[in-house]
Design an enzyme around this catalytic site. Structure first.
Site, short mmCIF file in Angstrom:
data_model
loop_
_atom_site.label_atom_id
_atom_site.label_comp_id
_atom_site.label_asym_id
_atom_site.label_seq_id
_atom_site.Cartn_x
_atom_site.Cartn_y
_atom_site.Cartn_z
N GLU A 71 -40.18 1.48 -36.67
CA GLU A 71 -40.93 0.24 -36.43
C GLU A 71 -41.67 -0.20 -37.70
OE1 GLU A 71 -45.18 -0.73 -35.42
OE2 GLU A 71 -44.42 0.36 -33.67
N HIS A 72 -42.31 0.74 -38.37
CA HIS A 72 -43.01 0.42 -39.62
C HIS A 72 -42.04 -0.08 -40.69
CE1 HIS A 72 -47.22 2.22 -39.40
NE2 HIS A 72 -46.74 2.37 -38.18
N GLU A 148 -52.44 6.90 -40.15
CA GLU A 148 -52.59 6.38 -38.79
C GLU A 148 -52.81 7.51 -37.78
OE1 GLU A 148 -50.15 3.45 -35.66
OE2 GLU A 148 -49.24 4.07 -37.57
#
Length: 450
Positions: A71-72, A148
């Protein structure tokens, strides 16, 4: 529309009018790409999402966290756009763009003015189909994701939530953290993430949903053209990937998980296995959750906070998936009060199953849920997300009128019976703070024997 509309995978075209006179259209292209739109009268903006029914539960041993990693990476450049180009495309028009990885799907989305929807389609289609997964960007993003994860590990509520899911769902894939762990992210390779990308981002996997100011035929033409420019051959016939079928239910992990940390508060979750997303009793569950912990008038809020002053934040929520769900209650309180608060939450939960709810509680919950649904639909983001989950998870579209109709059919006895059933399931507790396991041991033992 007065009833739910089914969404068969083999139906090429579907059109109907939903509550509020919004026009919902759905096209299943020969390639398997599915495009759904909801045109909302008077809207000046649109939200678009590119979805795949792939989440953290679909990862294999050795690839945990790769879905979120991917996704990143899809924001980091294509053959025709750099990462900065992608960011500037949306920033220059005041748009929003982001992505979300869940346990069962991934969505890349953008919200823009109606005049900028063609741009959003082009950029998202380019990202979705043609990400380079550049080696340098891969290593840079590894560091970002590790940060994160570290940020989440500094949040005791996040830690408690992750451990609670492990406790309720055990070794089932739904019990794993979405983002993986520092160890799995450190071990991830570009080749494994690229293989994940190629295996799951195909025409038959793609669902595009758009809500707001949208012309369906124009959107279908633009999406098809953008995908073909990226090299997808949409003339090759394919069947859309089938929706998930229920698998074996999860088995509980450790019923009690305590992470000792020198904090001012204990963050704790307490609950049981819940209902799957497609369960016909999901309206009953929504009412139960509202009565128990859905607002300032809920039983948990009134008993734990208002009458006793034991916590600032206390609530209930019920995440659900294709073949499982979780019924959860949360509270944050001082360590000395944690056992008392946990006992109170469990007692209130069981009391609903034993004694039921009052007519005024039922009416208030139905009103709260119907009103909240109506207010949420003022936002095209919510409508876009509703389309995606309808297509990927439920296989049916439920509008506001049907939602309110189903809520109106819920009875107090329905709520009592469901609470009684759930209360018989094994209880799990996860807590983070300056407490020991002995503070909660009686709760899980008692629950297992009840």
């Amino acid at each position: 529309m007065t009833r739910a509309v089914r969404l068969p995978l083999d139906l090429p075209e579907l059109t109907f009018t939903a509550a509020g006179e919004s026009l919902v259209r759905r096209s299943v292209l020969p390639s398997g790409v599915r495009i759904l739109s909801e045109a909302v009268p008077g809207a000046r903006s649109a939200t678009i999402g590119f979805w795949v029914a792939v989440g953290s539960r679909d990862e294999r041993e050795g690839t945990f966290g790769s879905t979120h990693f991917l996704e990143h990476l899809l924001f980091k450049g294509t053959p025709t756009r750099t990462a900065l180009d992608i960011a500037v495309s949306f920033d220059a028009v005041g748009g929003e763009h982001n992505a979300v990885t869940s346990k069962e799907h991934t969505c890349y989305y953008a919200k823009v003015q109606d005049r900028d929807l063609p741009m959003a389609i082009d950029v998202l289609a380019d990202m979705f189909t043609s990400s380079l997964l550049d080696e340098t960007e891969f290593e840079n993003e590894r560091g970002v994701i590790l940060e994160e994860l570290a940020m989440a590990d500094d949040d005791p509520a996040d830690v408690a939530s992750e451990r609670f899911f492990e406790a309720v769902l055990g070794v089932h894939p739904l019990g794993r953290p979405i983002g993986g762990s520092p160890e799995t992210i450190e071990a991830a390779t570009r080749d494994s993430v690229l293989a994940h990308y190629r295996a799951n981002y195909r025409p038959q996997d793609l669902v595009v949903t758009i809500a707001g100011a949208v012309d369906h035929d124009d959107a279908v033409a633009r999406i098809s053209a953008a995908l073909e420019r990226a090299g997808w051959d949409l003339s090759v016939a394919a069947t859309p990937v089938p929706r998930r079928t229920p698998a074996d239910p999860p088995e509980q992990g450790s019923p009690l998980v305590v992470v000792e940390r020198p904090l001012e508060q204990v963050n704790m979750f307490l609950g049981v296995p819940g209902l799957a997303a497609g369960d016909e009793r999901r309206s009953v569950l929504a009412v139960l959750t509202s009565v128990l912990g859905g607002g300032m008038s809920s039983r948990l809020f009134q008993e734990v906070r208002e009458r006793r002053g034991l916590a600032y934040s206390v609530y209930a929520y019920t995440p659900s998936y294709s073949d499982a769900g979780v019924f959860a209650m949360y509270a944050g309180c001082t360590p000395a009060r944690a056992p008392e608060v946990a006992e109170l939450m469990l007692a209130e939960f069981r009391r609903v199953g034993d004694d039921g709810i009052e007519p005024h509680e039922l009416a208030r919950a139905v009103g709260q849920l119907g009103g909240a649904s109506a207010l949420a639909l003022e936002d095209s983001d919510t409508r876009m997300s509703r389309l995606g989950k309808s297509e990927l998870v439920l296989g049916e579209f439920v509008d506001l009128d049907e939602t309110e109709r189903r809520l109106s059919l819920v009875t107090a006895e329905d709520v009592r019976a469901l609470a009684e059933e759930l209360a018989e399931r094994p209880v799990a507790v996860a807590a983070v703070g300056a407490v020991e396991e002995s503070s909660f041991a009686g709760l899980t033992v008692e629950a297992s024997a009840s």
